[in-house]
Design an enzyme around this catalytic site. Structure first.
Site, PDB file in Angstrom:
ATOM      1  N   ASP A 283      43.220   5.369 -47.263  1.00  0.00           N
ATOM      2  CA  ASP A 283      44.176   4.262 -47.197  1.00  0.00           C
ATOM      3  C   ASP A 283      43.542   3.098 -46.428  1.00  0.00           C
ATOM      4  O   ASP A 283      43.044   3.280 -45.310  1.00  0.00           O
ATOM      5  CB  ASP A 283      45.467   4.710 -46.499  1.00  0.00           C
ATOM      6  CG  ASP A 283      46.563   3.665 -46.618  1.00  0.00           C
ATOM      7  OD1 ASP A 283      47.237   3.639 -47.663  1.00  0.00           O
ATOM      8  OD2 ASP A 283      46.736   2.869 -45.671  1.00  0.00           O
TER       9      ASP A 283
ATOM     10  N   ASN B 241      46.558  -9.288 -47.270  1.00  0.00           N
ATOM     11  CA  ASN B 241      47.259 -10.067 -48.297  1.00  0.00           C
ATOM     12  C   ASN B 241      47.976 -11.270 -47.708  1.00  0.00           C
ATOM     13  O   ASN B 241      47.938 -12.374 -48.267  1.00  0.00           O
ATOM     14  CB  ASN B 241      48.267  -9.180 -49.037  1.00  0.00           C
ATOM     15  CG  ASN B 241      47.614  -8.326 -50.114  1.00  0.00           C
ATOM     16  OD1 ASN B 241      46.565  -8.690 -50.657  1.00  0.00           O
ATOM     17  ND2 ASN B 241      48.224  -7.204 -50.427  1.00  0.00           N
TER      18      ASN B 241
ATOM     19  N   GLU C  88      47.101   0.416 -51.982  1.00  0.00           N
ATOM     20  CA  GLU C  88      45.809   0.432 -51.296  1.00  0.00           C
ATOM     21  C   GLU C  88      45.349   1.856 -50.971  1.00  0.00           C
ATOM     22  O   GLU C  88      44.476   2.066 -50.145  1.00  0.00           O
ATOM     23  CB  GLU C  88      45.891  -0.377 -49.999  1.00  0.00           C
ATOM     24  CG  GLU C  88      46.796   0.196 -48.921  1.00  0.00           C
ATOM     25  CD  GLU C  88      48.245  -0.253 -49.053  1.00  0.00           C
ATOM     26  OE1 GLU C  88      48.965  -0.201 -48.040  1.00  0.00           O
ATOM     27  OE2 GLU C  88      48.666  -0.643 -50.152  1.00  0.00           O
TER      28      GLU C  88
ATOM     29  N   HIS D   8      46.603 -12.552 -52.141  1.00  0.00           N
ATOM     30  CA  HIS D   8      46.485 -11.345 -52.962  1.00  0.00           C
ATOM     31  C   HIS D   8      45.179 -11.263 -53.750  1.00  0.00           C
ATOM     32  O   HIS D   8      44.643 -10.153 -53.928  1.00  0.00           O
ATOM     33  CB  HIS D   8      47.684 -11.234 -53.904  1.00  0.00           C
ATOM     34  CG  HIS D   8      48.948 -10.854 -53.194  1.00  0.00           C
ATOM     35  ND1 HIS D   8      49.299  -9.546 -52.924  1.00  0.00           N
ATOM     36  CD2 HIS D   8      49.936 -11.623 -52.659  1.00  0.00           C
ATOM     37  CE1 HIS D   8      50.456  -9.525 -52.266  1.00  0.00           C
ATOM     38  NE2 HIS D   8      50.862 -10.770 -52.101  1.00  0.00           N
TER      39      HIS D   8
ATOM     40  N   ASP E 184      42.831  -8.036 -53.701  1.00  0.00           N
ATOM     41  CA  ASP E 184      42.301  -7.344 -54.882  1.00  0.00           C
ATOM     42  C   ASP E 184      40.793  -7.135 -54.765  1.00  0.00           C
ATOM     43  O   ASP E 184      40.266  -6.111 -55.194  1.00  0.00           O
ATOM     44  CB  ASP E 184      42.615  -8.143 -56.147  1.00  0.00           C
ATOM     45  CG  ASP E 184      44.089  -8.087 -56.526  1.00  0.00           C
ATOM     46  OD1 ASP E 184      44.818  -7.249 -55.954  1.00  0.00           O
ATOM     47  OD2 ASP E 184      44.506  -8.882 -57.388  1.00  0.00           O
TER      48      ASP E 184
END
Length: 367
Positions: free
Chosen positions: A241, A249, A284, A254, A258
């Site tokens: 994680d 973010n 994530e 965002h 990504d």
């Protein structure tokens, strides 16, 4: 290649060299111009992609990954179920000469075990076998949701169309009539595997990373766990994680988030073995399945990945930053059962988060 060069035009130079037309060579144009005429000239010259200045590093990474990061396709895996060992081995040899991997099963009652262990792309099955017909076996196979996407192709001397259609309605995808020419067998099998792989890729892979999605990851874990139990070999599962991902973010946007997800997916694929399985479990969170790997070895390799990931630098208009991840690892035979393995890996991940993040914890390890 730049479009604007000191001694001329990049598109014209590429056209003269014919480099963009050579198979396997991808030419990416970079230009300060964004008009249609320049883009069209790049396409006509054989350019594979077109990026504009100022260069978006994330876009460049995507292009490099698309053209330079391609992995060679794995050989097609074909399970051949036929009570005639002579015929089955002839089909196997024919397919293997075309670069495929075959496995022969002469007893249809053993087909399910081989399906789980071999994980074929396609099953080539005789229609008429003692103890269990091909149609009956196909019906049993289709009772298992994990095998629903595997094409079943019947191979038989049966010329009665009604019987062929009846067999197809019971779980078959196609019918090839004996005798069959080797070239046609190879072509027919290859075309069906290509379509099946393309459909599975859409159905089972995450669109952002290309990794297995949540459902397919659990399916593959179930398959690998069954294999580990049968062979009495260890199996490790790692839950990963990304730390403080919401903050990434919120701070950088965002698209940058990504980029972080894609970079971790690439790192996992590069650092783990070809036999290991990596999936995007959600958001994530990632899962890594490591067959034939004891707990201590899995913790060591995941810690090496963690350290490498923490050194990746991300440059953005808001500034440069680094990311990290936490990881929990559990293993069979310490914990048996799919749900139990996932639960223990997840609890180890929770403890890693609670202990300060950017670390790898094993199942049962104290905070």
């Amino acid at each position: 290649m730049g479009i604007e060069l000191p001694d001329g035009n990049g598109a014209e130079l590429l056209t003269a060299l014919d480099v963009g037309l050579v198979s396997g060579v991808a030419v990416v144009f970079i230009s300060s111009r964004d008009d249609f005429a320049t883009r069209l000239a790049a396409v006509r010259a054989g350019g594979a992609a077109y990026l504009t200045k100022p260069l978006d590093v994330a876009a460049l990474i995507d292009v490099l990954d698309r053209f330079a990061g391609r992995k060679p396709e794995e050989a097609y895996r074909i399970l051949i179920v036929d009570d005639s060992a002579t015929l089955a081995n002839f089909y196997k040899l024919t397919l293997e000469q075309a670069g495929m991997v075959g496995r022969v099963v002469t007893n249809p009652l053993e087909a399910l075990a081989h399906l789980q262990e071999f994980n074929p792309d396609l099953v080539l099955m005789d229609m008429y076998m003692p103890e269990c017909t091909g149609a009956e076996l196909a019906t049993v196979v289709r009772q298992f949701t994990v095998f629903l996407s595997i094409p079943i192709v019947f191979l038989s001397a049966e010329k009665n169309l009604e019987r062929q259609q009846e067999a197809m309605s019971l779980g078959g995808d196609d019918f090839l009539t004996k005798p069959i020419q080797p070239d046609y067998l190879v072509s027919a099998v290859a075309s069906r595997v290509q379509r099946a792989r393309a459909l599975r890729s859409i159905m089972y892979r995450d669109s952002l990373t290309g990794l297995l999605n949540h459902t397919e990851s659990k399916k593959q874990l179930d398959i690998q766990l069954s294999r580990a139990i049968r062979s009495q070999m260890p199996l490790a599962v790692a839950m990963v994680d990304i730390d403080h991902f919401k903050s990434v973010n919120d701070t950088y946007g965002h698209p940058v988030g990504d980029r972080v997800i894609r970079s971790l997916s690439l790192l996992l694929q590069q650092r783990l073995r070809k036999s290991d399985i990596v999936g995007r479990y959600g958001g994530e969170e990632f899962i890594a399945i490591l067959p034939d790997t004891p707990l201590e070895a899995a913790v060591k390799v995941m810690d090496e990945v963690r350290e490498a990931f923490s050194k990746v630098e991300y440059q953005t208009p808001q500034g440069t930053f680094y990311a990290s991840f936490s990881c929990g690892v559990a293993a069979y035979p310490d914990f048996a059962g799919l749900d139990r393995l996932l639960e223990q890996a997840d609890q180890a991940l929770y403890r890693a988060k609670k202990a300060g993040r950017n670390r790898v914890n094993s199942a049962g390890e104290p905070v």
